[in-house]
Design a protein around this motif. Structure first.
Motif, PDB file in Angstrom:
ATOM      1  N   PHE A   1      42.198  44.709  46.398  1.00 51.05           N
ATOM      2  CA  PHE A   1      43.612  44.865  46.755  1.00 51.05           C
ATOM      3  C   PHE A   1      43.797  44.779  48.270  1.00 51.05           C
ATOM      4  CE2 PHE A   1      47.424  47.268  47.839  1.00 51.05           C
ATOM      5  CZ  PHE A   1      48.355  46.850  46.889  1.00 51.05           C
ATOM      6  N   VAL A   2      42.985  45.509  49.013  1.00 50.60           N
ATOM      7  CA  VAL A   2      43.103  45.541  50.472  1.00 50.60           C
ATOM      8  C   VAL A   2      42.774  44.171  51.070  1.00 50.60           C
ATOM      9  CG1 VAL A   2      42.098  46.523  52.592  1.00 50.60           C
ATOM     10  CG2 VAL A   2      42.756  48.024  50.696  1.00 50.60           C
TER      11      VAL A   2
ATOM     12  N   SER B   1      46.305  40.988  39.127  1.00 50.05           N
ATOM     13  CA  SER B   1      47.454  41.092  38.222  1.00 50.05           C
ATOM     14  C   SER B   1      47.530  42.493  37.612  1.00 50.05           C
ATOM     15  CB  SER B   1      47.343  40.032  37.126  1.00 50.05           C
ATOM     16  OG  SER B   1      48.385  40.180  36.195  1.00 50.05           O
ATOM     17  N   ARG B   2      46.389  43.009  37.163  1.00 51.26           N
ATOM     18  CA  ARG B   2      46.357  44.358  36.575  1.00 51.26           C
ATOM     19  C   ARG B   2      46.742  45.417  37.608  1.00 51.26           C
ATOM     20  NH1 ARG B   2      40.759  43.476  33.309  1.00 51.26           N
ATOM     21  NH2 ARG B   2      41.653  42.328  31.548  1.00 51.26           N
TER      22      ARG B   2
ATOM     23  N   ARG C   1      48.650  45.000  40.261  1.00 48.70           N
ATOM     24  CA  ARG C   1      50.094  44.904  40.540  1.00 48.70           C
ATOM     25  C   ARG C   1      50.907  45.563  39.429  1.00 48.70           C
ATOM     26  NH1 ARG C   1      48.549  39.656  41.957  1.00 48.70           N
ATOM     27  NH2 ARG C   1      49.515  38.823  40.062  1.00 48.70           N
ATOM     28  N   LYS C   2      50.473  45.384  38.174  1.00 53.19           N
ATOM     29  CA  LYS C   2      51.183  46.026  37.054  1.00 53.19           C
ATOM     30  C   LYS C   2      51.086  47.542  37.170  1.00 53.19           C
ATOM     31  CE  LYS C   2      50.808  42.182  33.868  1.00 53.19           C
ATOM     32  NZ  LYS C   2      49.930  41.494  32.954  1.00 53.19           N
ATOM     33  N   LYS C   3      49.887  48.043  37.495  1.00 56.84           N
ATOM     34  CA  LYS C   3      49.705  49.491  37.686  1.00 56.84           C
ATOM     35  C   LYS C   3      50.557  49.987  38.849  1.00 56.84           C
ATOM     36  CE  LYS C   3      44.846  49.876  36.222  1.00 56.84           C
ATOM     37  NZ  LYS C   3      43.483  50.137  36.735  1.00 56.84           N
ATOM     38  N   LEU C   4      50.610  49.202  39.919  1.00 49.34           N
ATOM     39  CA  LEU C   4      51.397  49.586  41.087  1.00 49.34           C
ATOM     40  C   LEU C   4      52.879  49.667  40.730  1.00 49.34           C
ATOM     41  CD1 LEU C   4      51.808  50.189  44.097  1.00 49.34           C
ATOM     42  CD2 LEU C   4      51.758  47.713  44.525  1.00 49.34           C
ATOM     43  N   LYS C   5      53.351  48.704  39.971  1.00 49.13           N
ATOM     44  CA  LYS C   5      54.760  48.723  39.577  1.00 49.13           C
ATOM     45  C   LYS C   5      55.065  49.975  38.754  1.00 49.13           C
ATOM     46  CE  LYS C   5      58.526  46.055  37.666  1.00 49.13           C
ATOM     47  NZ  LYS C   5      59.007  44.753  37.247  1.00 49.13           N
ATOM     48  N   ILE C   6      54.209  50.301  37.787  1.00 49.34           N
ATOM     49  CA  ILE C   6      54.397  51.504  36.965  1.00 49.34           C
ATOM     50  C   ILE C   6      54.389  52.745  37.853  1.00 49.34           C
ATOM     51  CG2 ILE C   6      53.290  52.966  35.217  1.00 49.34           C
ATOM     52  CD1 ILE C   6      52.364  50.267  33.880  1.00 49.34           C
ATOM     53  N   TYR C   7      53.450  52.796  38.789  1.00 45.25           N
ATOM     54  CA  TYR C   7      53.347  53.922  39.710  1.00 45.25           C
ATOM     55  C   TYR C   7      54.629  54.081  40.532  1.00 45.25           C
ATOM     56  CZ  TYR C   7      51.718  56.600  43.781  1.00 45.25           C
ATOM     57  OH  TYR C   7      51.589  57.515  44.785  1.00 45.25           O
TER      58      TYR C   7
END
Length: 190
Positions: free
Chosen positions: A143-144, A172-173, A175-181
């Protein structure tokens, strides 16, 4: 030992000894150039960014005394490169890795609401940093590398010995986790 060398470079900045710039460029010039060039995709602009980095470091130290000179210089370079990119993009839509990175992150942040109206950009950054700390070491590093250093998927795959497809799936996974967070934290709407 690099810590000793960094301490010596920092001491030169504190003494306002111009060798600080020479030593910074010698040790971190190529590193800072890579960061700038990943964002700008332009050798001349990237070189100017690196030169501006030394001036900014000169003006910031003192009073600041960074714990990790390498990261301190990377942040300066990155901010200068983003500013230059934004100025250039105001004239025309840019190209290169930064546009791809911003498009990828937009899928996490896109919603009916405007993130800037709901929280300060700085606050959002703090939440993203907290989120990154919850990831595995590998995912955090990927990610970083992608979203801070704007490395290409190919560079990241080579660095971590994974396929480009695997890196794209990991990102992709995340980003999906980040959106949920961010939804759970109330920073964006579903």
């Amino acid at each position: 030992d690099s810590a000793v060398e960094d301490n010596q470079i920092l001491e030169l900045y504190w003494q306002k000894n111009e060798d600080a710039i020479k030593e910074s460029n010698s040790k971190y010039g190529a590193y800072c150039f890579k960061i700038a060039n990943n964002i700008l995709c332009n050798q001349e602009d990237s070189e100017e960014c690196v030169n501006d980095t030394w001036l900014n470091a000169w003006n910031a130290i003192p009073p600041q005394k960074p714990k990790r000179l390498r990261i301190f210089l990377a942040k300066i370079t990155r901010n200068l490169a983003f500013n230059r990119f934004n100025a250039r993009s105001a004239k025309k839509r840019g190209s290169g890795e930064l546009v791809l990175v911003l498009d990828e992150l937009a899928e996490c942040l896109s919603s009916e609401s405007n993130v800037e109206n709901e929280c300060e950009t700085k606050e959002l950054g703090q939440y993203i940093r907290l989120f990154v700390r919850t990831l595995s070491e590998r995912d955090s590093n990927v990610f970083v590398r992608r979203y801070f250093f704007t490395d290409s998927v190919k560079e990241i795959s080579t660095r971590y010995g994974l396929t480009e497809n695997n890196i794209m799936v990991i990102l992709s996974r995340i980003r999906k986790k980040l959106k949920i967070y961010l939804i759970e934290e109330g920073l964006i709407n579903e």
